[in-house]
Write a protein that holds these residues in place. Structure first.
Motif, PDB file in Angstrom:
ATOM      1  N   SER A  70     -16.050 -12.822 -37.509  1.00  0.00           N
ATOM      2  CA  SER A  70     -15.777 -11.381 -37.455  1.00  0.00           C
ATOM      3  C   SER A  70     -16.647 -10.558 -38.392  1.00  0.00           C
ATOM      4  O   SER A  70     -16.384  -9.367 -38.594  1.00  0.00           O
ATOM      5  N   HIS A  71     -17.704 -11.172 -38.950  1.00  0.00           N
ATOM      6  CA  HIS A  71     -18.597 -10.409 -39.839  1.00  0.00           C
ATOM      7  C   HIS A  71     -19.973 -11.057 -39.838  1.00  0.00           C
ATOM      8  O   HIS A  71     -20.171 -12.134 -40.412  1.00  0.00           O
ATOM      9  N   PHE A 132     -18.114 -13.351 -31.734  1.00  0.00           N
ATOM     10  CA  PHE A 132     -18.727 -12.864 -32.962  1.00  0.00           C
ATOM     11  C   PHE A 132     -18.777 -11.347 -32.945  1.00  0.00           C
ATOM     12  O   PHE A 132     -18.891 -10.702 -31.904  1.00  0.00           O
ATOM     13  N   GLU A 133     -18.675 -10.800 -34.132  1.00  0.00           N
ATOM     14  CA  GLU A 133     -18.934  -9.382 -34.398  1.00  0.00           C
ATOM     15  C   GLU A 133     -20.310  -9.297 -35.036  1.00  0.00           C
ATOM     16  O   GLU A 133     -20.695 -10.183 -35.799  1.00  0.00           O
ATOM     17  N   GLU A 158     -17.937  -6.765 -29.696  1.00  0.00           N
ATOM     18  CA  GLU A 158     -17.550  -6.471 -31.085  1.00  0.00           C
ATOM     19  C   GLU A 158     -18.771  -5.994 -31.865  1.00  0.00           C
ATOM     20  O   GLU A 158     -19.374  -6.738 -32.648  1.00  0.00           O
ATOM     21  N   VAL A 159     -19.132  -4.738 -31.622  1.00  0.00           N
ATOM     22  CA  VAL A 159     -20.333  -4.149 -32.201  1.00  0.00           C
ATOM     23  C   VAL A 159     -19.929  -3.108 -33.244  1.00  0.00           C
ATOM     24  O   VAL A 159     -19.052  -2.278 -32.988  1.00  0.00           O
ATOM     25  N   THR A 160     -20.582  -3.154 -34.404  1.00  0.00           N
ATOM     26  CA  THR A 160     -20.223  -2.280 -35.523  1.00  0.00           C
ATOM     27  C   THR A 160     -21.415  -1.430 -35.948  1.00  0.00           C
ATOM     28  O   THR A 160     -22.502  -1.952 -36.215  1.00  0.00           O
ATOM     29  N   SER A 300     -15.380 -15.785 -42.471  1.00  0.00           N
ATOM     30  CA  SER A 300     -16.533 -15.542 -41.610  1.00  0.00           C
ATOM     31  C   SER A 300     -17.811 -15.855 -42.366  1.00  0.00           C
ATOM     32  O   SER A 300     -17.798 -16.083 -43.574  1.00  0.00           O
ATOM     33  N   THR A 301     -18.936 -15.816 -41.639  1.00  0.00           N
ATOM     34  CA  THR A 301     -20.199 -16.271 -42.218  1.00  0.00           C
ATOM     35  C   THR A 301     -20.948 -15.208 -42.991  1.00  0.00           C
ATOM     36  O   THR A 301     -21.719 -15.534 -43.898  1.00  0.00           O
ATOM     37  N   ASP A 302     -20.806 -13.920 -42.606  1.00  0.00           N
ATOM     38  CA  ASP A 302     -21.672 -12.872 -43.154  1.00  0.00           C
ATOM     39  C   ASP A 302     -23.134 -13.192 -42.891  1.00  0.00           C
ATOM     40  O   ASP A 302     -24.001 -12.866 -43.700  1.00  0.00           O
TER      41      ASP A 302
END
Length: 390
Positions: A70-71, A132-133, A158-160, A300-302
């Motif tokens: 998620s990140h 995934f985001e 999931e686009v930010t 999450s992975t970042d």
């Protein structure tokens, strides 16, 4: 599509306590799952599994929901090997290295950016990540932020929008003008391509007032907030996340008791990103403290080229268990159902009837091996939306 029975599963993590051993993982042993198209239509004991058009023998392996990362920051160009090498040789990490990636990303073609994105998505998929985001944030002008989001949106819902990653080098002498750009023209161009809005609330990036203005403007455009909070120092990020009902406050390394209490009494997920601490030799987040308070935690992975260049959720699980006080059960839940909560999704991160058919088989009899055997490529099969893809 034909229905598929996956049977002979030694240990199945459902993340649904009503299905298995009543723990948060809802563990089932000697289990089976039936997929119909993109959905899961049955889970339970293998001996009671209904017939299906096709049968796949898990051969005594464990099965888990697909990881929900998620990140991440995957729309970028360039390389920061020299920065990492210098940091590992004693130089302290700061937010300024982002500018190096901004210059490379602006100079890259759309084709280069998309090829880079798909490369890392494929890498993550082979390691079990099915959702995934990802964010913009390496353009920092209207055109490059908008094109990053357009590229990302071709690969995930999931686009930010992260125009507020740091103050653009073009506005180094006038941060207020850059905030005006992010909340005005840039937001107008980017909002149609994103679901979320994010801001790096940190010394060297954006203060609490600036972050509030940016996230509030995004909400007015229909984007839901998430926030980089309390990574490098104590600050207002977590409190702001809770105030604005952000889906997630990410990093959460430096927390006061009030911050922990606020998270525990809110719908905001604390997303922990141990790859960043590993890659910067920074203080580890105290996951034990956050969990014991009753807050929801995601792992999450970042994944990004500067501070956490890993796409491996299993690696992050091992770090969280070894260095952040999480149990193996808590870590796997946080990397699946926790990630789904950070995206406010209920159709992923679980294995139950009606959920999306995303799951992974491990070359091991239990999910505990993800922490027990760090660095070993244990993900052996991956289904996404009902199709075996890796």
């Amino acid at each position: 599509m034909p229905t598929t029975l996956i049977t002979n599963i030694a240990s199945l993590v459902t993340n649904d306590p009503s299905q298995g051993d009543e723990s948060p993982l809802g563990l089932l042993t000697n289990a089976a799952v039936v997929l119909d198209g993109e959905k899961i239509v049955w889970t339970g004991p293998a001996a009671k599994a209904p017939a299906a058009d096709e049968t796949y023998d898990a051969d005594g392996r464990a099965a888990i929901p697909g990881f929900v990362d998620s990140h991440s920051h995957l729309v970028f160009a360039g390389d920061r090997t020299q920065e990492f090498n210098a940091r590992m040789s004693g130089r302290a990490y700061s937010a300024g290295g982002i500018r190096t990636t901004v210059a490379a990303t602006r100079a890259a073609t759309d084709a280069t950016l998309e090829a880079n994105l798909t490369h890392y998505l494929d890498e993550a998929l082979r390691q079990g990540t099915t959702t995934f985001e990802t964010k913009s944030g390496y353009g920092l002008n209207t055109d490059d932020e908008a094109r990053a989001l357009r590229i990302a949106a071709r690969h995930t819902d999931e686009v930010t929008f992260l125009g507020a990653h740091i103050v653009s080098p073009d506005y180094a002498d006038d941060p207020a003008a850059y905030v005006d750009l992010v909340t005005g023209e840039m937001l107008d161009a980017c909002a149609p391509h994103a679901r979320w809005i994010d801001v790096f609330c940190e010394k060297g990036a954006f203060d609490g007032d600036q972050a509030r203005a940016i996230l509030t403007a995004g909400k007015a455009k229909g984007l839901h907030p998430r926030i980089h909070a309390n990574q490098l120092s104590y600050g207002p990020g977590v409190q702001l996340a809770v105030e604005l009902d952000a889906a997630s406050a990410d990093h959460c390394t430096h927390l006061t008791d009030a911050d922990v209490d606020a998270l525990a009494n809110s719908n905001t997920v604390a997303t922990l990103l141990p790859g960043a601490e590993f890659s910067t030799r920074a203080e580890w987040p105290d996951a034990r403290r956050i969990l014991d308070a009753g807050a929801t935690v995601a792992l999450s992975t970042d994944c990004n080229p500067g501070s956490s260049f890993t796409s491996s959720v299993p690696f992050c699980i091992a770090l969280a268990v070894r260095d952040m006080g999480m149990t193996p059960d808590e870590a796997i839940w946080s990397a699946t159902a926790g990630g789904a909560a950070a995206l406010r999704r209920t159709d992923i991160g679980v294995i139950r009837e009606g959920a999306r058919a995303d799951l992974a088989l491990l070359a091991a009899p239990s999910h505990v091996h993800l922490a027990y055997r760090p660095g070993v490529p244990l993900v052996s099969e991956v289904w996404r939306r009902g199709t075996r893809v890796a």
